[in-house]
Design an enzyme around this catalytic site. Structure first.
Site, PDB file in Angstrom:
ATOM      1  N   SER A 218      -6.858  26.479 -30.236  1.00 31.38           N
ATOM      2  CA  SER A 218      -7.102  27.350 -28.785  1.00 31.38           C
ATOM      3  C   SER A 218      -7.755  28.231 -29.021  1.00 31.38           C
ATOM      4  O   SER A 218      -7.884  28.983 -29.951  1.00 31.38           O
ATOM      5  CB  SER A 218      -5.687  27.536 -28.926  1.00 31.38           C
TER       6      SER A 218
ATOM      7  N   GLU B 191       2.296  23.010 -34.755  1.00 30.42           N
ATOM      8  CA  GLU B 191       3.160  23.704 -35.922  1.00 30.42           C
ATOM      9  C   GLU B 191       3.446  23.305 -36.978  1.00 30.42           C
ATOM     10  O   GLU B 191       4.382  23.717 -37.678  1.00 30.42           O
ATOM     11  CB  GLU B 191       3.624  24.784 -35.121  1.00 30.42           C
TER      12      GLU B 191
ATOM     13  N   ARG C  74      13.074  16.702 -47.442  1.00 25.68           N
ATOM     14  CA  ARG C  74      12.884  16.379 -49.054  1.00 25.68           C
ATOM     15  C   ARG C  74      14.461  18.428 -49.425  1.00 25.68           C
ATOM     16  O   ARG C  74      14.730  17.763 -50.500  1.00 25.68           O
ATOM     17  CB  ARG C  74      12.195  17.729 -48.831  1.00 25.68           C
TER      18      ARG C  74
END
Length: 378
Positions: A156, A361, A373
């Site tokens: 970006s 992200e 996890r």
């Protein structure tokens, strides 16, 4: 429901006023012109939004991650492209502020805070995607310089930004072989590909950033060799909150437009807002956004407090809020019927802009990996 302090309310109101005055009236034009408005970014810098969580000693605002969420939620109600790009600029600046030498901080942080200089974040590569640690762009030490070769994609601000914060490999030791560098626009060997034709975020230029024997001074390395991946990951929790906040703000704008439309649109002799099917859909949209806001605000507060489960909370919020935001915006388009598909009503732009938030992200699949996890650890 989170009760905002007087200062937090003022921050949110300031961002909301900027949205009403500067962003919402121009968003359709920026989309059509496919350009970011540098003067708008500079105006955001004057409000302190160019360095939201940069330290105050060099002009940053020293605000919290929760404050940032409030800001991006409001700005995204006006223009998602500018709001999310400002988030990227803040993330890149925060890396320099936290990990760079004092010399680099002194040089760059005041200009980042004011948006005199705009920064891009360069991690993703054509072959890496979610496996960010497998990046192949290489930086080789040559005397007092480093020479960079390789390319980054989906960047970006490529070609628009003044400064590129680049993760490059300095050894073959996996994630521990990655270092971070500052490369300024105009450096010989730095070039940009054509602007990508994207589904959304049209005002925000996205392109490949290439390095061809790009020579930079060794002093432009951020922190220690081999710690760049750690630096890159350190900003992602906050970045995920910002992207979630942008989804929340965009979806809230779509809901408010749907409410107004439903009251005005007459079918079968009465407003469609009088039909129970419409009422139930609007109710669900509002409930879902309220739940998303609560999860997001809680995650931001955990990150600020350094809670042990902050990363899990940020991943949870990013997954839930971006999925919910897209669904609510799509429901708002449905309420508009055929008109929702027209650019004039602007809801279709919100839907297109929010779709990518489920990918960047860290994809929402990766967010599930992070959460699972944590749940399964000993």
């Amino acid at each position: 429901m989170t009760i905002l302090t007087e200062e937090q309310s003022l921050i949110s109101e300031t961002a909301a006023k900027f949205t009403a005055d500067m962003l919402r009236p121009n968003s359709a034009r920026w989309e059509e012109e496919r350009t970011l408005d540098r003067s708008v970014l500079e105006a955001l810098g004057e409000l302190g939004f160019g360095g939201i969580y940069l330290n105050e000693d060099l002009g940053g605002s020293g605000l919290s991650r929760f404050d940032a969420v409030l800001i991006f939620e409001q700005l995204s109600k006006g223009d998602i492209s500018h709001a999310t790009f400002l988030s990227i600029h803040n993330m890149a600046g925060a890396m320099i502020d936290k990990f760079a030498s004092e010399e680099l901080r002194q040089h760059y942080i005041p200009k980042f805070a004011s948006c005199e200089l705009i920064a891009s974040y360069c991690l993703t590569e054509p072959g890496s995607g979610s496996d960010a640690a497998s990046l192949r762009t290489r930086a080789v030490r040559d005397g007092d310089d480093y020479v960079l070769n390789g390319s980054k994609m989906f960047i970006s601000g490529a070609g628009f930004s003044d400064v590129y914060v680049v993760m490059a490999r300095t050894s073959d030791d996996g994630a521990r072989g990655i270092s971070t560098f500052i490369v300024e626009k105009g450096t010989e060997g730095l070039s940009f590909g054509k602007k990508e034709e994207k589904m959304g975020w049209h005002a925000q230029p996205t392109a490949v950033v290439s390095f061809d024997n790009c020579r930079i001074p060794a002093t432009n390395r951020v922190g220690n060799e081999g710690e760049g991946f750690k630096y890159a990951m350190a900003g992602l929790d906050g970045g995920r909150l910002n992207i979630a906040a942008a989804s929340l703000g965009g979806a809230q704008e779509a809901l408010e437009r749907a409410l107004a439309y439903a009251k005005d649109r007459i079918q079968f002799g009465k407003a469609i807002a009088d039909f129970q099917a419409t009422q139930f859909k609007l109710a669900d949209m509002d409930i879902e956004l309220s739940a998303a806001r609560a999860l997001l605000y809680t995650a931001a507060q955990k990150l600020d407090a350094g809670a042990p489960d902050a990363s899990k909370a940020c991943a949870s919020a990013k997954r839930f809020v971006t999925d919910t935001g897209f669904k609510v915006a799509n429901d708002a388009l449905q309420i508009h019927g055929g008109y929702g598909y027209l650019r004039e009503y602007e809801v279709e732009r919100i839907v297109r802009d929010l779709r990518v938030h489920q990918i960047l992200e860290g994809t929402n699949e990766i967010m599930r990996v992070i959460v699972s996890r944590d749940l399964l650890k000993d």
